[in-house]
Enzyme design. Structure first.
Site, short mmCIF file in Angstrom:
data_model
loop_
_atom_site.label_atom_id
_atom_site.label_comp_id
_atom_site.label_asym_id
_atom_site.label_seq_id
_atom_site.Cartn_x
_atom_site.Cartn_y
_atom_site.Cartn_z
N PRO A 94 0.81 -1.22 0.00
CG PRO A 94 -0.22 -1.19 2.09
CD PRO A 94 0.59 -2.05 1.19
CD GLU A 121 1.27 -4.57 11.44
OE1 GLU A 121 1.32 -3.33 11.42
OE2 GLU A 121 0.22 -5.22 11.23
NE ARG A 159 -8.65 -7.19 -20.04
CZ ARG A 159 -9.02 -6.20 -20.83
NH1 ARG A 159 -8.32 -5.10 -20.90
NH2 ARG A 159 -10.11 -6.30 -21.57
CG ASP A 174 -10.39 -2.43 -22.36
OD1 ASP A 174 -11.41 -2.86 -22.90
OD2 ASP A 174 -9.42 -3.13 -22.03
N1 ADE Z 1 -0.84 -5.00 0.16
C1 ADE Z 1 -1.73 -4.59 1.08
N2 ADE Z 1 -2.51 -3.62 0.60
C2 ADE Z 1 -2.11 -3.39 -0.68
C3 ADE Z 1 -2.52 -2.50 -1.70
N3 ADE Z 1 -3.50 -1.61 -1.52
N4 ADE Z 1 -1.87 -2.54 -2.87
C4 ADE Z 1 -0.85 -3.40 -3.07
N5 ADE Z 1 -0.42 -4.26 -2.14
C5 ADE Z 1 -1.05 -4.26 -0.96
#
Ligand code: ADE
Length: 249
Positions: A94, A121, A159, A174
């Site tokens: 994230p 974590e 794709r 697309d």
């Molecule tokens: N791992 C945990 N959340 C994630 C996300 N939003 N994008 C990529 N990998 C992740």
């Protein structure tokens, strides 16, 4: 293209790559996906891949050694092959840059990709700093691991590989390929429960149809994702239309 995925949960990848377009791409040898268990690169009898965080705090952190060893072993295997150029080593996290159709297009140009699925974590910072070449997030939310994110990225990239979709034009319209959301699609029947297919689509007039679809794309994007219009490539007439509609709203 050959895609290598490093994960603590290889079993998660059993379904998605065995269906539809993806299976066809594998059967036609347009893509190969290899799943590697990070635990196979540990050396203790419990196959420990995580440990407590230095400095304390809740949750475990993925250890650097098995990840470095897995990537280095794949790298030497891949770089022994002929004609291999740059090799992206991508961590799904994230904290990464936000994935998009454009990044999918960039990734589709490589002959090999290595994807690392983070967990717990987080991952020891030395993996971020000294091993990976890119970090990708699929959205501003936190998943319990990088596996679903890796599947999303792989699907979006595969794709785009030449020959994967029935015809090369299929991906052109697309949503996001043009920087706009896609226009509405209809199939038979022409009338269903009193709801009719727009007349123009039945007209056989291809230039009128193209014009209607383009307008619908712009309108839909304006309604749902107006921020995309700032970057979309629009003719000056289309820009004026957008400005007028924005003014009316
Ligand atoms: N791992 C945990 N959340 C994630 C996300 N939003 N994008 C990529 N990998 C992740």
């Amino acid at each position: 293209m050959q895609i290598h995925i490093l994960t603590l949960f290889p079993e998660m990848f059993q379904g998605p790559f065995n269906t539809g377009i993806f299976q066809r791409a594998i059967d036609r040898k347009l893509v190969r996906v290899s799943i590697h268990n990070i635990r196979d690169y540990t050396h203790d009898k419990h196959h420990t891949a995580d440990d407590y965080a230095y400095g304390g705090g809740a949750g475990m952190v993925l250890k650097p050694e098995p990840i470095f060893e897995a990537v280095e072993s794949l790298k030497s295997e891949i770089q022994g092959e002929e004609g291999v150029g740059a090799l992206p080593i991508i961590l799904l996290t994230p904290k990464g840059r936000l994935f998009s159709q454009e990044i999918g297009g960039e990734l589709s140009k490589y002959s090999h990709l290595i994807l690392i699925c983070g967990h717990y974590e987080g991952i020891d910072e030395r993996v971020h700093q000294h091993l990976v070449t890119d970090e990708i997030s699929i959205g501003d939310y936190v998943l319990s691991g990088g596996e679903l994110a890796a599947m999303v990225v792989v699907d979006a990239v595969v794709r785009l590989l030449p020959g994967v979709l029935g015809s090369e034009v299929s991906a052109v319209d697309d949503s996001h390929a043009t920087g706009l959301l896609e226009y509405p699609q209809y199939t038979r029947p022409a009338e269903y429960r009193g709801w009719s297919v727009p007349e123009v689509l039945l007209s056989g007039n291809h230039s009128q149809i193209a014009k209607w679809r383009r307008e619908q794309s712009i309108l839909r994007t304006l309604e749902r994702r107006p921020e995309l219009l700032d970057k979309a490539s629009l003719s000056s007439e289309e820009r004026k239309l957008v400005d007028r509609l924005k003014g009316e709203a």
